[in-house]
Design a protein around this motif. Structure first.
Motif, mmCIF file in Angstrom:
data_model
loop_
_atom_site.group_PDB
_atom_site.id
_atom_site.type_symbol
_atom_site.label_atom_id
_atom_site.label_comp_id
_atom_site.label_asym_id
_atom_site.label_seq_id
_atom_site.Cartn_x
_atom_site.Cartn_y
_atom_site.Cartn_z
ATOM 1 N N LYS A 41 0.819 -1.210 0.000
ATOM 2 C CA LYS A 41 0.000 0.000 0.000
ATOM 3 C C LYS A 41 0.855 1.263 0.000
ATOM 4 C CE LYS A 41 -1.033 1.111 4.777
ATOM 5 N NZ LYS A 41 -2.070 1.416 5.725
ATOM 6 N N ILE A 42 2.037 1.202 0.585
ATOM 7 C CA ILE A 42 2.913 2.379 0.585
ATOM 8 C C ILE A 42 3.416 2.655 -0.833
ATOM 9 C CG2 ILE A 42 5.090 3.324 1.449
ATOM 10 C CD1 ILE A 42 4.513 1.780 4.057
ATOM 11 N N ALA A 43 3.812 1.605 -1.537
ATOM 12 C CA ALA A 43 4.254 1.785 -2.924
ATOM 13 C C ALA A 43 3.112 2.318 -3.778
ATOM 14 C CB ALA A 43 4.768 0.464 -3.486
ATOM 15 N N ALA A 44 1.924 1.739 -3.622
ATOM 16 C CA ALA A 44 0.774 2.199 -4.403
ATOM 17 C C ALA A 44 0.451 3.655 -4.077
ATOM 18 C CB ALA A 44 -0.442 1.310 -4.133
ATOM 19 N N GLY A 45 0.518 4.019 -2.809
ATOM 20 C CA GLY A 45 0.242 5.403 -2.411
ATOM 21 C C GLY A 45 1.252 6.379 -2.983
ATOM 22 N N LEU A 46 2.531 6.007 -2.943
ATOM 23 C CA LEU A 46 3.559 6.891 -3.499
ATOM 24 C C LEU A 46 3.442 6.999 -5.017
ATOM 25 C CD1 LEU A 46 6.646 5.964 -1.308
ATOM 26 C CD2 LEU A 46 5.243 8.033 -1.205
ATOM 27 N N PHE A 47 3.157 5.872 -5.677
ATOM 28 C CA PHE A 47 2.935 5.925 -7.121
ATOM 29 C C PHE A 47 1.775 6.857 -7.450
ATOM 30 C CE2 PHE A 47 4.787 1.426 -7.837
ATOM 31 C CZ PHE A 47 6.047 1.955 -8.116
ATOM 32 N N ALA A 48 0.695 6.759 -6.667
ATOM 33 C CA ALA A 48 -0.486 7.585 -6.926
ATOM 34 C C ALA A 48 -0.184 9.071 -6.721
ATOM 35 C CB ALA A 48 -1.641 7.147 -6.030
ATOM 36 N N ILE A 49 0.544 9.391 -5.656
ATOM 37 C CA ILE A 49 0.836 10.797 -5.365
ATOM 38 C C ILE A 49 1.836 11.371 -6.360
ATOM 39 C CG2 ILE A 49 1.909 12.346 -3.678
ATOM 40 C CD1 ILE A 49 0.599 10.562 -1.497
ATOM 41 N N LEU A 50 2.897 10.631 -6.648
ATOM 42 C CA LEU A 50 3.968 11.164 -7.497
ATOM 43 C C LEU A 50 3.721 10.992 -8.996
ATOM 44 C CD1 LEU A 50 6.982 9.919 -5.361
ATOM 45 C CD2 LEU A 50 5.937 12.195 -5.374
ATOM 46 N N LEU A 51 3.132 9.862 -9.388
ATOM 47 C CA LEU A 51 2.944 9.558 -10.807
ATOM 48 C C LEU A 51 1.483 9.264 -11.156
ATOM 49 C CD1 LEU A 51 6.051 7.229 -11.153
ATOM 50 C CD2 LEU A 51 5.863 9.586 -11.947
ATOM 51 N N GLY A 52 0.581 9.745 -10.318
ATOM 52 C CA GLY A 52 -0.841 9.465 -10.503
ATOM 53 C C GLY A 52 -1.404 10.002 -11.799
ATOM 54 N N PRO A 79 -6.416 13.439 -13.911
ATOM 55 C CA PRO A 79 -5.858 12.227 -13.293
ATOM 56 C C PRO A 79 -4.831 12.525 -12.203
ATOM 57 C CG PRO A 79 -5.956 11.954 -15.662
ATOM 58 C CD PRO A 79 -6.274 13.393 -15.375
ATOM 59 N N ALA A 80 -4.094 13.618 -12.328
ATOM 60 C CA ALA A 80 -3.120 13.981 -11.296
ATOM 61 C C ALA A 80 -3.827 14.330 -9.988
ATOM 62 C CB ALA A 80 -2.260 15.146 -11.768
ATOM 63 N N ILE A 81 -4.914 15.038 -10.087
ATOM 64 C CA ILE A 81 -5.688 15.389 -8.881
ATOM 65 C C ILE A 81 -6.316 14.132 -8.283
ATOM 66 C CG2 ILE A 81 -7.687 16.688 -8.039
ATOM 67 C CD1 ILE A 81 -6.994 18.760 -10.301
ATOM 68 N N ALA A 82 -6.890 13.298 -9.150
ATOM 69 C CA ALA A 82 -7.484 12.048 -8.674
ATOM 70 C C ALA A 82 -6.411 11.149 -8.055
ATOM 71 C CB ALA A 82 -8.190 11.324 -9.816
ATOM 72 N N GLY A 83 -5.225 11.103 -8.660
ATOM 73 C CA GLY A 83 -4.128 10.297 -8.127
ATOM 74 C C GLY A 83 -3.687 10.773 -6.758
ATOM 75 N N LEU A 84 -3.641 12.069 -6.563
ATOM 76 C CA LEU A 84 -3.283 12.624 -5.258
ATOM 77 C C LEU A 84 -4.289 12.184 -4.191
ATOM 78 C CD1 LEU A 84 -1.508 14.543 -3.551
ATOM 79 C CD2 LEU A 84 -3.088 16.362 -4.192
ATOM 80 N N ILE A 85 -5.556 12.290 -4.516
ATOM 81 C CA ILE A 85 -6.608 11.880 -3.579
ATOM 82 C C ILE A 85 -6.529 10.374 -3.312
ATOM 83 C CG2 ILE A 85 -9.112 11.670 -3.272
ATOM 84 C CD1 ILE A 85 -9.298 14.344 -4.901
ATOM 85 N N GLU A 86 -6.356 9.569 -4.382
ATOM 86 C CA GLU A 86 -6.263 8.122 -4.205
ATOM 87 C C GLU A 86 -5.034 7.738 -3.399
ATOM 88 O OE1 GLU A 86 -8.526 6.440 -8.164
ATOM 89 O OE2 GLU A 86 -6.405 6.950 -8.305
#
Length: 106
Positions: A41-52, A79-86
């Motif tokens: 979940k940490i990897a997924a969260g960082l991917f979403a925030i940085l490369l979402g 998608p960048a905004i959605a990635g940050l939220i996700e």
């Protein structure tokens, strides 16, 4: 003991659920399940925030269709905004909730 993933009754001290195949932590330490998917979940969260904005987190979690949608619309920055939220949702979810909602979901 109850398997936290499939909710079936399993033998106390079992290392693996015989019904769903989930690996379980050593019974002497805890009865909490360990991820069998290999998704962190940490990897997924960082991917979403940085490369979402490019949908990298969706590809990581196996959601290829959504990853392509994020790539197609990356120029809109939506998608960048959605990635940050996700990413925030992934990082604040408990391990069990993350597994149930984002990894085990087909």
């Amino acid at each position: 003991m109850i398997c936290p993933f499939c909710k079936e009754e399993i033998k106390d001290g079992a290392l693996k659920c015989k019904y769903c195949g989930s690996m379980l932590a050593d019974a002497s330490q805890t009865t909490r399940a360990v991820s069998t998917s290999g998704k962190n979940k940490i990897a997924a969260g960082l991917f979403a925030i940085l490369l979402g904005g490019l949908g990298v987190h969706k590809f990581y979690l196996g959601r290829i269709g959504w990853g392509i949608v994020y790539l197609i619309f990356c120029w809109t920055f939506i998608p960048a905004i959605a990635g940050l939220i996700e990413g925030i949702l992934y990082l604040t979810a408990s391990d069990e909730d993350f597994e149930r909602k984002y990894v085990l979901k087909k």
